[in-house]
Design a protein around this motif. Structure first.
Motif, PDB file in Angstrom:
ATOM      1  N   THR A 157       0.854  -1.184   0.000  1.00  0.00           N
ATOM      2  CA  THR A 157       0.000   0.000   0.000  1.00  0.00           C
ATOM      3  C   THR A 157       0.891   1.235   0.000  1.00  0.00           C
ATOM      4  O   THR A 157       1.833   1.318   0.789  1.00  0.00           O
ATOM      5  N   ILE A 159       1.249   5.375   0.318  1.00  0.00           N
ATOM      6  CA  ILE A 159       0.685   6.658   0.743  1.00  0.00           C
ATOM      7  C   ILE A 159       1.671   7.757   0.342  1.00  0.00           C
ATOM      8  O   ILE A 159       2.868   7.644   0.614  1.00  0.00           O
ATOM      9  N   ARG A 181      -2.100   8.558  -8.023  1.00  0.00           N
ATOM     10  CA  ARG A 181      -3.461   8.391  -7.530  1.00  0.00           C
ATOM     11  C   ARG A 181      -4.242   7.429  -8.434  1.00  0.00           C
ATOM     12  O   ARG A 181      -4.893   6.502  -7.960  1.00  0.00           O
ATOM     13  N   LYS A 187      -2.745   6.505  -1.942  1.00  0.00           N
ATOM     14  CA  LYS A 187      -3.484   7.517  -1.183  1.00  0.00           C
ATOM     15  C   LYS A 187      -2.660   8.798  -1.200  1.00  0.00           C
ATOM     16  O   LYS A 187      -1.607   8.874  -0.562  1.00  0.00           O
ATOM     17  N   THR A 189      -2.479  12.562  -0.070  1.00  0.00           N
ATOM     18  CA  THR A 189      -3.141  13.339   0.976  1.00  0.00           C
ATOM     19  C   THR A 189      -2.131  14.286   1.607  1.00  0.00           C
ATOM     20  O   THR A 189      -0.956  14.277   1.245  1.00  0.00           O
TER      21      THR A 189
END
Lengths: 219, 219, 219, 219
Positions: A157, A159, A181, A187, A189
């Protein structure tokens, strides 16, 4: 030789496994390249945010891994690269000052764009049993993107805190973020909104074997 | 980031390409493992021969690459590993004293047995345009053999000076040598009989593309 | 593209995960090389033993993976290689006849000596969550040894049934076995004495993450 | 085993080396995934252009390499995947019909997004001495981009004919093209404007060793 097993205490005091790790890509950088001067103010802002994120991570026992280019200096080690970037006449000095590595940080020397290409990063993350990577550094659309893509292919994953990455131009920065993205399901952010505590205490996936197994099974 | 091209002079004074390179595998070693004490006298003899071979190589502009285990100390760099092995109470000190790296030597940190597994060695040898490896160090039947096998799979010529490698037992040493001679077609010989000058001045293969191309074509 | 997840039923009827797998290395082989004629009787004996072992494995749901050289025929697929080896005038025909692949077997095309070098084998074994490899085939001291070494570097347990591997000469066969026993800590034994049922039902390691994690942690 | 050298004639009639190669990524595709129906008309147009480009390439002796996902079907070979996609009730049939492989084409099975990840592609391109890749197929922003990025890291020149790639949405297609143009310095152009004859007859780089060497030296 087999001696690597004889003293497990050598690893230091930081936890030797973590479901999440913070990657800092090519931030130890003299910025001595075309576009580096224009990039400097953005790079300093980025470095402040990375430094703050790293402090929060360290407090929670989340390891930081510096994944850094050697810029052709095959004979240098990482500490020497850091020292070079702290010289008074080096453009990147105000960036690197904010991000000087600690004793407990990990280093991975990368010879090309992706942090995974011909490096020890994959094995290090296996050793750390890491499933989630927070990827920061320079540049959003090249080394950060390439490293993120390789993490995604390994079923991790990803980020990406958008205030902790930057690129030679704002347009390249935006393209890189859009790409991560959409294509990598990363993710994207702000660093402030990442719930590090939750990530640090994530239970590993229970079913059918472990991290790699479950991750790769999805592929 | 692309800056790695901006300053080709960073590479130092040693020649940046060589048809032959000297590999020193896991000789920077504290020998703090079962069998290490019995191995010490042989390791010291080996280190003297490697040091002599390295001097001859350096005089001819042949690069030396330290390919060394990090023994689980992911946070350490190579210079720190060297320093650790030079501590007074470390068994391997008399070996490492003979083989302290110079400014112009290359380092490759290897996390597992083969020097090629999850490391930058392959790219470094491509950069150096190296076709022939002289492989020395510890242990003949494990890390030296594994590294030699991976070099052979990459179509490189492997030379193993039998007095510059050693193992936990003399029997394991002999098995490793036999294996490299038969399965890898390695030239197993004494270090004194290696004609370094001829290897250093070997013309690259002329036909059809370059090193890698011709080498791989044979495979 | 992402479609690979859309139909998990494509994988067939055999179980898609197994703590142990049977590898058959380069046994689909025309034996048309120097030494091949002398090797033929030993290769036929080997093939009979592998065939018997494979039947026992299949009955227990243990997957078989053919890891086979393409012998320079980059344009051929594996079934065509099998067909070629079954031609009447091919020396290896009596070997290959005993080992014709079934619908449920896996194939990995390997371009060089080790089954792991530039192939999908590592990912396939991750997908299968396999921790133990039973390695069989040709030749004990080259492709079998290289594949076993790469499995050992990935912290897998290696079992080598000595009657299910062979080499160009009996001496090379013995050296290969000795090497795997000593340097790779492989279990070298007769195929009859391998307790496949126990291996097939081995519980995965419980502690701290999964297969890869625990395995790599030891390294 | 060593037999791979015994018969160089096995490689077929097409030239075994070429400075340029045509890659077709995941075009052998049943399109049975969300978004596949909407994508079909664009995929058919793409396939027509690839087919035309492939004909021109073949006439000039430029090899075509199918780099294709196995979509989880580890037990299938490529010809079977092609056959599956030609079934009457498969959505991708009109695409695949236009791109049925010839006897002289190369196949590389890729288990993940990049054609270079855990595959034989790198070795195949070394064998072919290829320096320039024309990358076509599905999807512009995922498997095509990832493959292009890995080619760029290997110092290859990347050409992307914009009418020979497509993605699930036009926006994703455009983002992928922008990314390859800016971060990978890829030449993004129409297939009609690619001067294949010039590429096919490019002299290899003369200086300092060969392809890989010179390429990697830049890195």
């Amino acid at each position: 030789m087999a001696p690597r097993r004889h003293n497990p205490d050598l690893h230091g005091n930081a936890p030797d496994s973590s479901p999440v790790a913070l990657l800092i890509v090519d931030a130890i950088n003299d910025l001595e390249f075309p576009g580096g001067a224009a990039m400097l103010p953005r790079a300093v802002r980025m470095a402040r945010r990375i430094a703050a994120l790293k402090r929060r991570a360290t407090d929670l026992g989340i390891p930081t891994v510096y994944v850094n280019d050697n810029f052709g200096r095959w004979r240098s080690d990482f500490r020497r690269t850091v020292a070079h970037c702290l010289d008074d006449d080096v453009r990147g000095k105000p960036v690197v000052e904010l991000l000087v590595p600690d004793e407990n940080d990990y280093f991975v020397l990368k010879p090309k764009h992706s942090g995974f290409y011909n490096t020890t990063l994959d094995l290090l993350l296996d050793y750390l049993q890491t499933e989630t990577l927070i990827i920061t550094g320079i540049a959003t659309d090249v080394c950060v993107l390439f490293t993120a893509a390789d993490a995604y292919m390994r079923d991790m994953t990803v980020i990406v805190p958008s205030d902790c990455v930057t690129a030679v131009t704002p347009a390249a920065h935006r393209t890189g973020l859009a790409q991560m993205r959409s294509a990598l399901k990363a993710k994207v952010t702000s660093s402030a909104s990442i719930d590090l505590a939750r990530l640090a205490h994530a239970r590993r996936r229970a079913s059918g074997g472990g991290k790699r197994s479950s991750r790769k099974r999805a592929g």
